[in-house]
Write a protein that holds these residues in place. Sequence first.
Motif, PDB file in Angstrom:
ATOM      1  N   GLU A 128       0.922  -0.923  -0.027  1.00  0.00           N
ATOM      2  CA  GLU A 128      -0.411   0.377  -0.075  1.00  0.00           C
ATOM      3  C   GLU A 128       1.494   1.330  -0.158  1.00  0.00           C
ATOM      4  O   GLU A 128       1.479   1.719   0.730  1.00  0.00           O
ATOM      5  N   SER A 129       0.868   2.221  -1.283  1.00  0.00           N
ATOM      6  CA  SER A 129       1.169   3.638  -0.789  1.00  0.00           C
ATOM      7  C   SER A 129       3.056   3.660  -0.939  1.00  0.00           C
ATOM      8  O   SER A 129       3.555   2.379  -1.790  1.00  0.00           O
ATOM      9  N   LEU A 130       3.382   3.627   0.223  1.00  0.00           N
ATOM     10  CA  LEU A 130       5.039   3.707   0.040  1.00  0.00           C
ATOM     11  C   LEU A 130       4.799   2.003  -0.172  1.00  0.00           C
ATOM     12  O   LEU A 130       6.592   1.570  -1.277  1.00  0.00           O
TER      13      LEU A 130
ATOM     14  N   PRO B  39       7.256 -13.968  -5.195  1.00  0.00           N
ATOM     15  CA  PRO B  39       5.980 -13.893  -4.665  1.00  0.00           C
ATOM     16  C   PRO B  39       4.687 -14.418  -6.065  1.00  0.00           C
ATOM     17  O   PRO B  39       5.417 -14.595  -7.308  1.00  0.00           O
ATOM     18  N   ASP B  40       4.042 -15.659  -5.668  1.00  0.00           N
ATOM     19  CA  ASP B  40       3.239 -15.889  -6.638  1.00  0.00           C
ATOM     20  C   ASP B  40       1.998 -14.537  -6.930  1.00  0.00           C
ATOM     21  O   ASP B  40       1.663 -15.155  -8.700  1.00  0.00           O
ATOM     22  N   GLY B  41       1.983 -13.162  -6.886  1.00  0.00           N
ATOM     23  CA  GLY B  41       1.483 -12.487  -7.147  1.00  0.00           C
ATOM     24  C   GLY B  41       1.777 -10.809  -6.587  1.00  0.00           C
ATOM     25  O   GLY B  41       2.161 -11.127  -5.895  1.00  0.00           O
ATOM     26  N   ILE B  42       1.419  -9.516  -7.149  1.00  0.00           N
ATOM     27  CA  ILE B  42       1.480  -8.753  -6.530  1.00  0.00           C
ATOM     28  C   ILE B  42       0.504  -7.571  -6.298  1.00  0.00           C
ATOM     29  O   ILE B  42      -0.110  -7.911  -7.294  1.00  0.00           O
ATOM     30  N   ILE B  43      -0.437  -7.341  -5.268  1.00  0.00           N
ATOM     31  CA  ILE B  43      -1.351  -6.704  -5.135  1.00  0.00           C
ATOM     32  C   ILE B  43      -0.655  -4.972  -5.442  1.00  0.00           C
ATOM     33  O   ILE B  43       0.203  -5.051  -3.552  1.00  0.00           O
ATOM     34  N   LEU B  44      -0.638  -3.979  -5.916  1.00  0.00           N
ATOM     35  CA  LEU B  44      -0.374  -3.153  -5.435  1.00  0.00           C
ATOM     36  C   LEU B  44      -1.625  -1.498  -5.194  1.00  0.00           C
ATOM     37  O   LEU B  44      -2.509  -1.582  -5.938  1.00  0.00           O
ATOM     38  N   ALA B  45      -2.033  -1.380  -3.652  1.00  0.00           N
ATOM     39  CA  ALA B  45      -2.960  -0.924  -3.049  1.00  0.00           C
ATOM     40  C   ALA B  45      -2.673   1.105  -3.677  1.00  0.00           C
ATOM     41  O   ALA B  45      -1.664   1.365  -2.831  1.00  0.00           O
ATOM     42  N   SER B  46      -3.432   2.077  -4.272  1.00  0.00           N
ATOM     43  CA  SER B  46      -2.676   3.056  -3.628  1.00  0.00           C
ATOM     44  C   SER B  46      -2.081   3.353  -4.666  1.00  0.00           C
ATOM     45  O   SER B  46      -0.344   3.713  -4.190  1.00  0.00           O
TER      46      SER B  46
ATOM     47  N   THR C  30      -9.052  10.538   2.769  1.00  0.00           N
ATOM     48  CA  THR C  30     -10.205   8.867   2.806  1.00  0.00           C
ATOM     49  C   THR C  30     -11.586  10.041   2.970  1.00  0.00           C
ATOM     50  O   THR C  30     -11.130  11.221   1.957  1.00  0.00           O
ATOM     51  N   SER C  31     -12.582   9.597   2.373  1.00  0.00           N
ATOM     52  CA  SER C  31     -14.243  10.149   2.027  1.00  0.00           C
ATOM     53  C   SER C  31     -14.326  11.198   2.826  1.00  0.00           C
ATOM     54  O   SER C  31     -15.318  11.869   3.108  1.00  0.00           O
ATOM     55  N   HIS C  32     -13.568  11.040   3.958  1.00  0.00           N
ATOM     56  CA  HIS C  32     -14.101  11.584   5.854  1.00  0.00           C
ATOM     57  C   HIS C  32     -13.260  11.592   6.575  1.00  0.00           C
ATOM     58  O   HIS C  32     -13.543  12.534   7.530  1.00  0.00           O
ATOM     59  N   SER C  33     -11.958  11.732   6.168  1.00  0.00           N
ATOM     60  CA  SER C  33     -11.052  12.351   6.596  1.00  0.00           C
ATOM     61  C   SER C  33      -9.770  13.085   5.857  1.00  0.00           C
ATOM     62  O   SER C  33      -9.179  12.608   4.640  1.00  0.00           O
TER      63      SER C  33
ATOM     64  N   LEU D 199      -6.229   5.838   0.884  1.00  0.00           N
ATOM     65  CA  LEU D 199      -6.076   5.163   2.065  1.00  0.00           C
ATOM     66  C   LEU D 199      -7.390   4.122   1.689  1.00  0.00           C
ATOM     67  O   LEU D 199      -8.833   3.711   2.944  1.00  0.00           O
ATOM     68  N   LEU D 200      -7.619   3.324   0.854  1.00  0.00           N
ATOM     69  CA  LEU D 200      -8.747   1.828   0.415  1.00  0.00           C
ATOM     70  C   LEU D 200      -9.093   1.544   1.710  1.00  0.00           C
ATOM     71  O   LEU D 200      -9.930   0.757   1.866  1.00  0.00           O
ATOM     72  N   LEU D 201      -7.835   0.914   2.677  1.00  0.00           N
ATOM     73  CA  LEU D 201      -8.543   0.166   3.492  1.00  0.00           C
ATOM     74  C   LEU D 201      -9.393   1.084   4.717  1.00  0.00           C
ATOM     75  O   LEU D 201     -10.062   0.334   5.128  1.00  0.00           O
ATOM     76  N   HIS D 202      -9.601   1.938   4.180  1.00  0.00           N
ATOM     77  CA  HIS D 202     -10.214   3.038   5.711  1.00  0.00           C
ATOM     78  C   HIS D 202     -11.014   3.640   4.917  1.00  0.00           C
ATOM     79  O   HIS D 202     -11.650   4.422   5.395  1.00  0.00           O
ATOM     80  N   ASP D 203     -12.268   3.199   3.458  1.00  0.00           N
ATOM     81  CA  ASP D 203     -12.383   4.327   3.283  1.00  0.00           C
ATOM     82  C   ASP D 203     -13.934   3.960   2.630  1.00  0.00           C
ATOM     83  O   ASP D 203     -14.138   2.587   2.954  1.00  0.00           O
ATOM     84  N   VAL D 204     -15.199   4.553   2.467  1.00  0.00           N
ATOM     85  CA  VAL D 204     -16.462   3.688   2.387  1.00  0.00           C
ATOM     86  C   VAL D 204     -16.464   1.999   1.061  1.00  0.00           C
ATOM     87  O   VAL D 204     -17.030   1.707   1.333  1.00  0.00           O
ATOM     88  N   GLN D 205     -15.694   2.330   0.168  1.00  0.00           N
ATOM     89  CA  GLN D 205     -15.299   1.211  -0.991  1.00  0.00           C
ATOM     90  C   GLN D 205     -14.189  -0.712  -0.106  1.00  0.00           C
ATOM     91  O   GLN D 205     -14.113  -0.507  -0.703  1.00  0.00           O
ATOM     92  N   ARG D 206     -13.938  -0.302   1.161  1.00  0.00           N
ATOM     93  CA  ARG D 206     -12.847  -1.730   1.716  1.00  0.00           C
ATOM     94  C   ARG D 206     -13.456  -2.613   1.448  1.00  0.00           C
ATOM     95  O   ARG D 206     -13.062  -3.344   1.381  1.00  0.00           O
TER      96      ARG D 206
END
Length: 322
Positions: free
Chosen positions: A142-144, A163-170, A215-218, A299-306
């Motif tokens: 995530e991010s950094l 790794p078997d795969g990587i997920i790049l969030a934000s 986030t949408s609220h912070s 911060l996707l995991l802390h937002d409204v669409q987590r």
Amino acid sequence: MRATLLQRLLLLTLLVVGSSCASVKKITSGRGVLCADDWVSYDGKTMPWKAWPVPAGTKPRGVVIAVHGLSGAKSDFWYLGEQLPLRGYTVYSYDLRGQGNDPVVSERGDIQSAKTWQKDLATFHALIRRRHPRTPVFWYGESLGSLIALHTAADLLGNWSDPDGIILASPVAGLRMTLTGFQRFVLETAARLSPRSRYSLGELAGVDESKIQVTSHSTHGGQMAVTPHHVSAFSLRLLSSIGGMLDANAESARRLKMPVLFVASPNDVMSSADQIQSLFAQIRSRDKKLLWYTRSYHLLLHDVQRQEVVHDVTRWLDRHIE
């Protein structure tokens, strides 16, 4: 006028979820040691880690190693750790050296090189591989953490322990603000003259942190006010290193061959949608996917669409272990 430009450069560099210098070409991971609450990296550095295991009596279908962002911590992945084990995935995360939970207080806000972060991830990955033999291991950066995951995965290319795969969030694909040659020169010169000098966000530009939406609220300011692992200032050598890593993004992306998932927001304060799309296009892996979350921010995991994020991540993981 030049002072203002430098201040903006440094502020944006901080907010870009600072990493370190250019891509490392052949990362070798030391053996390391995984203890109960902390672990020892390749060079003897001890850092905390945490696991969210699958329910007792079951075996994980896969493992996810989560790498946090600037001024973040392993605890940032509580929602991922709460949800993925219910779906059969054990989640691991560790605190990055130089961030707010670094056991050596004097080293918080500083890092000598991105190579250090990359070797830490490679070493932790090897330890988790040994703990879970013959179990698929994925990275969630995530991010950094997305920068660290991207460059480390590229530099491990061809190794049996990839790794078997990587997920790049934000994913930090670039800066919304275009940097001039003069701005880069000023930053790099300052870093050479005084590499350990530290600056807070307020000192850098006098920007009201309450206006930086994460986030949408912070806002960034609001988040940091209630974050115990917040780092108030960062060294110039950490900041100057970011440009090199960003410059090498495309090169590293072209070396990836494992499956790659981008989860991103067009509202991200760090990188624009065009920059994220451009970096995604550089990835040569035949198995890649980009998902947008238009109601969320950085911060996707802390937002409204987590919930949507975790649902999509789970479906992607399921597909790659089946």
